[in-house]
Design a protein around this motif. Structure first.
Motif, PDB file in Angstrom:
ATOM      1  N   TYR A  84       0.811  -1.216   0.000  1.00 20.65           N
ATOM      2  CA  TYR A  84       0.000   0.000   0.000  1.00 20.65           C
ATOM      3  C   TYR A  84       0.851   1.276   0.000  1.00 20.65           C
ATOM      4  N   LYS A  85       2.160   1.120   0.000  1.00 23.21           N
ATOM      5  CA  LYS A  85       3.055   2.256  -0.231  1.00 23.21           C
ATOM      6  C   LYS A  85       3.215   2.515  -1.727  1.00 23.21           C
ATOM      7  N   VAL A  86       2.852   1.522  -2.547  1.00 18.53           N
ATOM      8  CA  VAL A  86       3.011   1.593  -4.002  1.00 18.53           C
ATOM      9  C   VAL A  86       1.686   1.899  -4.698  1.00 18.53           C
ATOM     10  N   SER A  87       0.600   1.319  -4.201  1.00 18.27           N
ATOM     11  CA  SER A  87      -0.728   1.467  -4.806  1.00 18.27           C
ATOM     12  C   SER A  87      -1.778   1.499  -3.710  1.00 18.27           C
ATOM     13  N   ARG A  88      -2.776   2.392  -3.863  1.00 21.53           N
ATOM     14  CA  ARG A  88      -3.876   2.410  -2.903  1.00 21.53           C
ATOM     15  C   ARG A  88      -4.833   1.247  -3.146  1.00 21.53           C
ATOM     16  N   ASN A  89      -4.734   0.622  -4.302  1.00 25.79           N
ATOM     17  CA  ASN A  89      -5.646  -0.462  -4.673  1.00 25.79           C
ATOM     18  C   ASN A  89      -4.907  -1.637  -5.306  1.00 25.79           C
ATOM     19  N   PRO A  90      -3.991  -2.258  -4.580  1.00 30.33           N
ATOM     20  CA  PRO A  90      -3.203  -3.327  -5.208  1.00 30.33           C
ATOM     21  C   PRO A  90      -4.019  -4.531  -5.641  1.00 30.33           C
ATOM     22  N   MET A  91      -5.083  -4.854  -4.905  1.00 31.48           N
ATOM     23  CA  MET A  91      -5.890  -6.013  -5.310  1.00 31.48           C
ATOM     24  C   MET A  91      -6.610  -5.725  -6.627  1.00 31.48           C
ATOM     25  N   TYR A  92      -7.115  -4.508  -6.793  1.00 29.81           N
ATOM     26  CA  TYR A  92      -7.772  -4.145  -8.049  1.00 29.81           C
ATOM     27  C   TYR A  92      -6.758  -4.069  -9.176  1.00 29.81           C
ATOM     28  N   LEU A  93      -5.551  -3.609  -8.863  1.00 27.69           N
ATOM     29  CA  LEU A  93      -4.469  -3.604  -9.845  1.00 27.69           C
ATOM     30  C   LEU A  93      -4.160  -5.039 -10.271  1.00 27.69           C
ATOM     31  N   GLY A  94      -4.165  -5.959  -9.312  1.00 24.63           N
ATOM     32  CA  GLY A  94      -3.967  -7.375  -9.641  1.00 24.63           C
ATOM     33  C   GLY A  94      -5.034  -7.875 -10.594  1.00 24.63           C
ATOM     34  N   PHE A  95      -6.286  -7.456 -10.372  1.00 20.54           N
ATOM     35  CA  PHE A  95      -7.374  -7.849 -11.265  1.00 20.54           C
ATOM     36  C   PHE A  95      -7.162  -7.297 -12.675  1.00 20.54           C
ATOM     37  N   VAL A  96      -6.674  -6.058 -12.763  1.00 20.43           N
ATOM     38  CA  VAL A  96      -6.374  -5.470 -14.080  1.00 20.43           C
ATOM     39  C   VAL A  96      -5.302  -6.306 -14.780  1.00 20.43           C
ATOM     40  N   LEU A  97      -4.303  -6.721 -14.031  1.00 15.47           N
ATOM     41  CA  LEU A  97      -3.237  -7.544 -14.622  1.00 15.47           C
ATOM     42  C   LEU A  97      -3.780  -8.890 -15.089  1.00 15.47           C
ATOM     43  N   PHE A  98      -4.732  -9.471 -14.346  1.00 18.55           N
ATOM     44  CA  PHE A  98      -5.373 -10.716 -14.805  1.00 18.55           C
ATOM     45  C   PHE A  98      -6.093 -10.484 -16.132  1.00 18.55           C
ATOM     46  N   LEU A  99      -6.797  -9.361 -16.227  1.00 13.12           N
ATOM     47  CA  LEU A  99      -7.520  -9.059 -17.470  1.00 13.12           C
ATOM     48  C   LEU A  99      -6.559  -8.779 -18.622  1.00 13.12           C
ATOM     49  N   ILE A 100      -5.414  -8.179 -18.327  1.00 13.56           N
ATOM     50  CA  ILE A 100      -4.405  -7.976 -19.373  1.00 13.56           C
ATOM     51  C   ILE A 100      -3.913  -9.339 -19.879  1.00 13.56           C
ATOM     52  N   ALA A 101      -3.627 -10.251 -18.953  1.00 13.10           N
ATOM     53  CA  ALA A 101      -3.192 -11.596 -19.346  1.00 13.10           C
ATOM     54  C   ALA A 101      -4.268 -12.276 -20.193  1.00 13.10           C
ATOM     55  N   TRP A 102      -5.517 -12.111 -19.816  1.00 12.24           N
ATOM     56  CA  TRP A 102      -6.636 -12.691 -20.551  1.00 12.24           C
ATOM     57  C   TRP A 102      -6.725 -12.107 -21.959  1.00 12.24           C
ATOM     58  N   ALA A 103      -6.561 -10.784 -22.058  1.00  5.16           N
ATOM     59  CA  ALA A 103      -6.607 -10.127 -23.369  1.00  5.16           C
ATOM     60  C   ALA A 103      -5.464 -10.616 -24.260  1.00  5.16           C
ATOM     61  N   VAL A 104      -4.301 -10.803 -23.689  1.00 10.66           N
ATOM     62  CA  VAL A 104      -3.161 -11.317 -24.466  1.00 10.66           C
ATOM     63  C   VAL A 104      -3.456 -12.747 -24.912  1.00 10.66           C
ATOM     64  N   TYR A 105      -4.017 -13.548 -24.025  1.00  9.49           N
ATOM     65  CA  TYR A 105      -4.385 -14.920 -24.383  1.00  9.49           C
ATOM     66  C   TYR A 105      -5.399 -14.926 -25.533  1.00  9.49           C
ATOM     67  N   LEU A 106      -6.405 -14.046 -25.441  1.00  9.20           N
ATOM     68  CA  LEU A 106      -7.437 -13.977 -26.470  1.00  9.20           C
ATOM     69  C   LEU A 106      -6.912 -13.395 -27.784  1.00  9.20           C
ATOM     70  N   ALA A 107      -5.800 -12.655 -27.701  1.00  6.31           N
ATOM     71  CA  ALA A 107      -5.165 -12.044 -28.873  1.00  6.31           C
ATOM     72  C   ALA A 107      -6.144 -11.184 -29.670  1.00  6.31           C
ATOM     73  N   SER A 108      -6.954 -10.429 -28.942  1.00  8.47           N
ATOM     74  CA  SER A 108      -7.949  -9.580 -29.592  1.00  8.47           C
ATOM     75  C   SER A 108      -7.867  -8.167 -29.027  1.00  8.47           C
ATOM     76  N   PHE A 109      -7.593  -7.220 -29.915  1.00  9.79           N
ATOM     77  CA  PHE A 109      -7.518  -5.822 -29.495  1.00  9.79           C
ATOM     78  C   PHE A 109      -8.856  -5.358 -28.925  1.00  9.79           C
ATOM     79  N   ILE A 110      -9.945  -5.719 -29.578  1.00  4.54           N
ATOM     80  CA  ILE A 110     -11.283  -5.321 -29.124  1.00  4.54           C
ATOM     81  C   ILE A 110     -11.555  -5.877 -27.730  1.00  4.54           C
TER      82      ILE A 110
END
Length: 153
Positions: A84-110
């Protein structure tokens, strides 16, 4: 006391956005990407996502305060140490990173646009109401913390 506006648990929002991203990927062209690069990006973002989520939960547990995002008014202390010295919302940031991984897996810009939708939704319906509750509970201590640490990263 402040009435918290959001009633949808963030993991449910992640799953819903992930499903919408998958649906979008089914009806849009797949982007060509080197498989080794794709796998590397997926593994890196998943590992970072897991790290941020676990670090957030551990920091809350060490502070002996609630992890429940639907009841921020139940917080017994303001956690500003550890991740929490780095991010006020690290768990939500983790969720964003999961969605980024998912988007890369799907290989779809949309499909990747779902990440932006998730961030906008979380800011509006989860984070802003949480921050209102924390301002009521911790007043100037929270305001000082907001000035020191960014919302996401």
């Amino acid at each position: 006391m402040h009435k918290f506006e959001n009633k949808i648990p963030p993991p449910i929002v992640v799953l819903f956005v992930g499903l919408v991203m998958w649906g979008a990927a089914l009806v849009t062209p797949v982007q060509a990407i080197n498989q080794m690069i794709q796998i590397s990006l997926i593994v890196i973002t998943l590992c970072l996502g897991i790290f941020f989520c676990i670090a957030g939960v551990v920091s809350f547990k060490l502070a002996k305060t609630t992890v429940n995002p639907l009841k921020p008014e139940a917080a017994s202390s303001l956690v500003s140490s550890g991740i929490y010295k780095v991010s006020r919302n690290p768990m939500y940031l983790g969720f964003v990173l999961f969605l980024i991984a998912w988007a890369v897996y799907l290989a779809s810009f949309i499909a990747g646009l779902g990440i932006i939708v998730f961030i906008i939704y979380m800011n509006q319906f989860q984070i802003i109401p949480e921050e209102k509750a924390l301002k009521i509970l911790f007043s100037s201590e929270f305001e000082v913390y907001q000035l020191k640490v960014r919302r996401w990263l």
